[in-house]
Motif scaffolding. Sequence first.
Motif, PDB file in Angstrom:
ATOM      1  N   ARG A  99      94.191  44.618  85.644  1.00 33.74           N
ATOM      2  CA  ARG A  99      94.315  45.537  86.759  1.00 33.74           C
ATOM      3  C   ARG A  99      92.965  46.157  87.013  1.00 33.74           C
ATOM      4  O   ARG A  99      92.100  46.188  86.127  1.00 33.74           O
ATOM      5  CB  ARG A  99      95.364  46.617  86.490  1.00 33.74           C
ATOM      6  CG  ARG A  99      95.137  47.438  85.274  1.00 33.74           C
ATOM      7  CD  ARG A  99      96.203  48.505  85.128  1.00 33.74           C
ATOM      8  NE  ARG A  99      95.915  49.676  85.948  1.00 33.74           N
ATOM      9  CZ  ARG A  99      96.767  50.243  86.799  1.00 33.74           C
ATOM     10  NH1 ARG A  99      97.975  49.727  86.959  1.00 33.74           N
ATOM     11  NH2 ARG A  99      96.430  51.303  87.486  1.00 33.74           N
ATOM     12  N   CYS A 108     100.697  52.039  82.362  1.00 32.02           N
ATOM     13  CA  CYS A 108     100.394  50.618  82.551  1.00 32.02           C
ATOM     14  C   CYS A 108     101.196  49.751  81.604  1.00 32.02           C
ATOM     15  O   CYS A 108     100.644  48.854  80.935  1.00 32.02           O
ATOM     16  CB  CYS A 108      98.903  50.345  82.370  1.00 32.02           C
ATOM     17  SG  CYS A 108      97.865  51.217  83.558  1.00 32.02           S
ATOM     18  N   LEU A 110     104.220  48.356  82.743  1.00 34.32           N
ATOM     19  CA  LEU A 110     105.099  47.558  83.588  1.00 34.32           C
ATOM     20  C   LEU A 110     104.357  46.360  84.137  1.00 34.32           C
ATOM     21  O   LEU A 110     103.142  46.420  84.375  1.00 34.32           O
ATOM     22  CB  LEU A 110     105.618  48.408  84.755  1.00 34.32           C
ATOM     23  CG  LEU A 110     106.366  49.690  84.393  1.00 34.32           C
ATOM     24  CD1 LEU A 110     106.725  50.446  85.659  1.00 34.32           C
ATOM     25  CD2 LEU A 110     107.602  49.392  83.563  1.00 34.32           C
ATOM     26  N   THR A 111     105.091  45.287  84.398  1.00 28.84           N
ATOM     27  CA  THR A 111     104.443  44.109  84.969  1.00 28.84           C
ATOM     28  C   THR A 111     103.849  44.422  86.337  1.00 28.84           C
ATOM     29  O   THR A 111     102.813  43.868  86.712  1.00 28.84           O
ATOM     30  CB  THR A 111     105.441  42.951  85.095  1.00 28.84           C
ATOM     31  OG1 THR A 111     106.552  43.376  85.885  1.00 28.84           O
ATOM     32  CG2 THR A 111     105.955  42.510  83.726  1.00 28.84           C
ATOM     33  N   THR A 112     104.474  45.319  87.055  1.00 29.15           N
ATOM     34  CA  THR A 112     103.991  45.669  88.394  1.00 29.15           C
ATOM     35  C   THR A 112     102.710  46.493  88.361  1.00 29.15           C
ATOM     36  O   THR A 112     102.088  46.712  89.401  1.00 29.15           O
ATOM     37  CB  THR A 112     105.065  46.443  89.159  1.00 29.15           C
ATOM     38  OG1 THR A 112     105.525  47.539  88.348  1.00 29.15           O
ATOM     39  CG2 THR A 112     106.235  45.549  89.515  1.00 29.15           C
ATOM     40  N   ASP A 113     102.286  46.925  87.180  1.00 27.99           N
ATOM     41  CA  ASP A 113     101.027  47.660  87.053  1.00 27.99           C
ATOM     42  C   ASP A 113      99.812  46.745  87.071  1.00 27.99           C
ATOM     43  O   ASP A 113      98.680  47.234  87.105  1.00 27.99           O
ATOM     44  CB  ASP A 113     101.023  48.459  85.754  1.00 27.99           C
ATOM     45  CG  ASP A 113     102.001  49.619  85.776  1.00 27.99           C
ATOM     46  OD1 ASP A 113     102.591  49.925  84.721  1.00 27.99           O
ATOM     47  OD2 ASP A 113     102.193  50.225  86.855  1.00 27.99           O
ATOM     48  N   TYR A 114     100.027  45.434  87.031  1.00 21.44           N
ATOM     49  CA  TYR A 114      98.931  44.486  86.890  1.00 21.44           C
ATOM     50  C   TYR A 114      98.828  43.576  88.111  1.00 21.44           C
ATOM     51  O   TYR A 114      99.828  43.243  88.748  1.00 21.44           O
ATOM     52  CB  TYR A 114      99.099  43.673  85.604  1.00 21.44           C
ATOM     53  CG  TYR A 114      98.959  44.555  84.388  1.00 21.44           C
ATOM     54  CD1 TYR A 114     100.033  45.318  83.941  1.00 21.44           C
ATOM     55  CD2 TYR A 114      97.742  44.672  83.727  1.00 21.44           C
ATOM     56  CE1 TYR A 114      99.900  46.174  82.857  1.00 21.44           C
ATOM     57  CE2 TYR A 114      97.605  45.509  82.635  1.00 21.44           C
ATOM     58  CZ  TYR A 114      98.683  46.261  82.206  1.00 21.44           C
ATOM     59  OH  TYR A 114      98.549  47.113  81.139  1.00 21.44           O
ATOM     60  N   ASP A 115      97.580  43.187  88.402  1.00 20.68           N
ATOM     61  CA  ASP A 115      97.295  42.465  89.646  1.00 20.68           C
ATOM     62  C   ASP A 115      97.242  40.955  89.475  1.00 20.68           C
ATOM     63  O   ASP A 115      97.632  40.209  90.373  1.00 20.68           O
ATOM     64  CB  ASP A 115      95.947  42.943  90.209  1.00 20.68           C
ATOM     65  CG  ASP A 115      95.886  44.446  90.361  1.00 20.68           C
ATOM     66  OD1 ASP A 115      94.890  45.048  89.912  1.00 20.68           O
ATOM     67  OD2 ASP A 115      96.845  45.024  90.905  1.00 20.68           O
ATOM     68  N   TRP A 117      97.524  37.464  86.673  1.00 19.91           N
ATOM     69  CA  TRP A 117      98.145  36.992  85.438  1.00 19.91           C
ATOM     70  C   TRP A 117      97.638  35.608  85.055  1.00 19.91           C
ATOM     71  O   TRP A 117      97.290  34.797  85.923  1.00 19.91           O
ATOM     72  CB  TRP A 117      99.661  36.912  85.622  1.00 19.91           C
ATOM     73  CG  TRP A 117     100.302  38.237  85.783  1.00 19.91           C
ATOM     74  CD1 TRP A 117     100.355  38.999  86.914  1.00 19.91           C
ATOM     75  CD2 TRP A 117     100.983  38.988  84.769  1.00 19.91           C
ATOM     76  NE1 TRP A 117     101.029  40.178  86.668  1.00 19.91           N
ATOM     77  CE2 TRP A 117     101.428  40.180  85.354  1.00 19.91           C
ATOM     78  CE3 TRP A 117     101.262  38.746  83.427  1.00 19.91           C
ATOM     79  CZ2 TRP A 117     102.134  41.150  84.644  1.00 19.91           C
ATOM     80  CZ3 TRP A 117     101.976  39.698  82.724  1.00 19.91           C
ATOM     81  CH2 TRP A 117     102.401  40.890  83.329  1.00 19.91           C
TER      82      TRP A 117
END
Length: 127
Positions: A99, A108, A110-115, A117
């Motif tokens: 992220r 940070c 949650l999976t949605t916290d990262y941009d 993968w």
Amino acid sequence: QVQLVESGGGLVQAGGSLRLSCAVSGPTFSIAVMGWFRQAPGKEREFVGRINWLGGSPFYEDFVKGRFTISRDNAKNTVYLQMNSLKPDDTAVYYCAVRSDYCRAFGCRLTTDYDSWGQGTQVTVSS
């Protein structure tokens, strides 16, 4: 856009160790945090731990504290997940993610916290 490639997974007996790597290519200047997640069959992807790209202590989920260690080698643009005392419950596909913003304390996770993968690497722990 950064690209992430995990490696180092495999089959190991309970009590054994593995070291996963996450190699980063692309604009690493945009990275603030790298996280590790895992996903076991039939389960949701869960947070393992994270580390700031440029410095600071790693943060771990409770279930891996004392067994897993996250480290980084900025010269190689690589982050590592050292896993010791592995258990069958650690069997999962392990993912790294990044992220561009820093995290607040205990954040940070949650999976949605990262941009971005990686594709994941399989870890199988036999009993």
